[in-house]
Design an enzyme around this catalytic site. Structure first.
Site: not given
Length: 465
Positions: A13, A32, A127, A181, A184-185, A188
């Site tokens: 992502m 990273n 998302s 979020k 939202h999930n 989903e």
């Protein structure tokens, strides 16, 4: 020149978001925790505005002020550790954005802790998966509104665009973005389960093949049922396993995993007293799917109905289509009920029409129904329930009979339809003049002297049973 934004975390992502930012003209500092992903990114995507670092201090110092750092790392302790490592390197006014799947309670705490030191924290719900991150996700940022104004030109640029509007807007204070979020999930989870139960019905009650069901879903996706999840389900049902040539759905073990956001949504609904029954049922179905060994034993010892052939297949298919639309309306209704009560409880002032707007593109639950949902809350911001909006009231009234017929055929055939059953029960419970709770109150008063109210006069009463 200084970099306009720093991206920490170059997993799937994070790398996709970095490419999105670079493609939209940003100068991006990359970091990273392990150098291998940074090296890999630069080998695969050597962009003139990509500026890789292996030293955290140099990464931070490369950013223009106020520094804007977007985190795409594992939620929980890892995010806490990363913020702790960044904190000594930041100055007052700098901004940390967390794009992970964080629990909103953690985001609330991070917001308050960093605020005490003059650092801005913005929790960003993201998302859309890998493709969404690359081409334009749905973004749900929250925190200080003044800090959001400084990062909004970047976030709104990289977000999905629908009719010239970005699928990104300021959500509210503290961890409101991660809360939105999370729910939202949950939506989903429920929508995925509705589609799965529809597939089960069409396959094992109507006796259609995966390819035939794919054709039906593809046709439905040209109607008001249009959605990202229905679209990808069509592709899945047509996909064949390379080794056996069988439909891939017949090869995949029927044991569903989860990462916790659906469970968090259900737990929060219980805390707030919201009947998000379809979401909770979808979570429980995943738990039930995990009992594979037990189910293999149970199938040989527990009896089901004598299955009868469906005589009117076209009618059954039409009922399934209308049931899916009805069920999806109930799922959205419950999700937005939860948003409304959470907004009031936590003091977030969530704008429900803005949330619907953000979901119209880029995210997993994007569907055509989100346009009338946005319109409903624009027309009446105080709307208590979507089923009371004229559009959704008519839609529910028109399709409730098909929903009942679909459920009766499925249950009579022994096919489990838990999320549909929960949707129907919610609808009938919500429209009931008498809910049956009078008997529960009588029982509570009988064994615990918990008292009750009367319908004919004010006050609190107790009966000497």
């Amino acid at each position: 020149m200084k970099n306009t934004i720093g991206l920490y975390g170059l997993g799937v992502m994070g790398a996709s978001l970095a490419k999105n930012m670079l493609n939209k003209g940003e100068r991006v500092a990359l970091y990273n925790y392990t150098d291998d992903l940074t090296t890999q990114f630069m080998e695969q995507f050597p962009h003139e505005h990509a500026d890789p670092y292996t030293d955290l201090s140099s990464f931070v110092q490369s950013l223009e002020k106020p520094r804007k750092i977007f985190l795409m790392v594992t939620a929980g302790d890892v995010t806490t550790s990363v913020i702790d490592s960044l904190f000594p390197l930041l100055d007052e006014g700098d901004i940390i954005m967390d794009g992970g799947n964080a629990n909103f309670i953690d985001s609330n705490e991070r917001y308050q802790t960093l605020r005490e030191h003059g650092i801005h924290f913005i929790g960003v719900g993201v998302s859309g998966g890998e493709e969404g991150a690359l081409h334009g996700p749905s973004l749900m940022p929250s925190g200080d509104k003044a800090a959001y104004a400084k990062v909004s030109p970047i976030l709104e640029k990289i977000a999905a665009q629908v009719n010239g509007e970005p699928c990104c807007t300021y959500i509210g204070k503290e961890g409101a973005g991660h809360y939105v979020k999370m729910v939202h999930n949950g939506i989903e989870y429920a929508d995925m389960q509705l589609i799965t139960e529809t597939y089960q019905f069409l396959r094992y009650v109507v006796h259609l093949s995966p390819d035939e069901i794919a054709n039906i879903f593809e046709a439905w996706n040209e109607t008001e049922l249009n959605s990202y999840l229905l679209k990808i389900t069509t592709h899945i049902l047509r996909h064949k396993d390379e080794e056996t040539g069988k439909p891939i759905v017949d090869i995949i073990m029927d044991r569903a995993g989860q990462k916790g956001t659906g469970k968090w949504t259900s737990m929060n609904a219980l805390d707030l007293g919201i009947p998000s029954t379809t979401i909770s049922e979808a979570v429980f179905v995943r738990f039930l799917s995990a009992l594979k060994k037990e189910r293999m034993i149970a199938k040989d010892v527990l009896q089901g109905p004598i299955k009868e052939e469906i005589q009117q297949k076209e009618t059954a298919i039409q009922h399934a289509k209308e049931a899916l639309l009805f069920g999806r309306v109930i799922v959205y209704t419950q999700g937005f009920m939860q948003y409304k009560v959470a907004s009031e409880t936590y003091g977030w002032d969530l704008q429900l029409d803005h949330i619907a707007k953000v979901f119209r593109g880029g995210c997993i639950i994007q569907s055509d129904l989100l346009h009338p949902i946005r319109d409903a809350y624009r027309k009446n911001p105080a709307l208590t329930n979507l089923l009371l909006d004229d559009y959704f009231k008519c839609l529910a009234n028109d399709h409730q009979a098909s929903m009942r017929a679909f459920l009766m055929d499925g249950i009579a055939s022994g096919v489990s339809l838990p999320t549909y059953s929960a949707a129907m029960a919610f609808y009938d419970g919500y429209r009931a003049e008498r809910s049956g709770a009078e008997l529960i109150q009588a029982q509570r008063d009988y064994f615990g002297a918990h008292t009750y109210e009367r319908v004919d006069r004010e006050g609190v009463f107790h009966t000497k049973w």
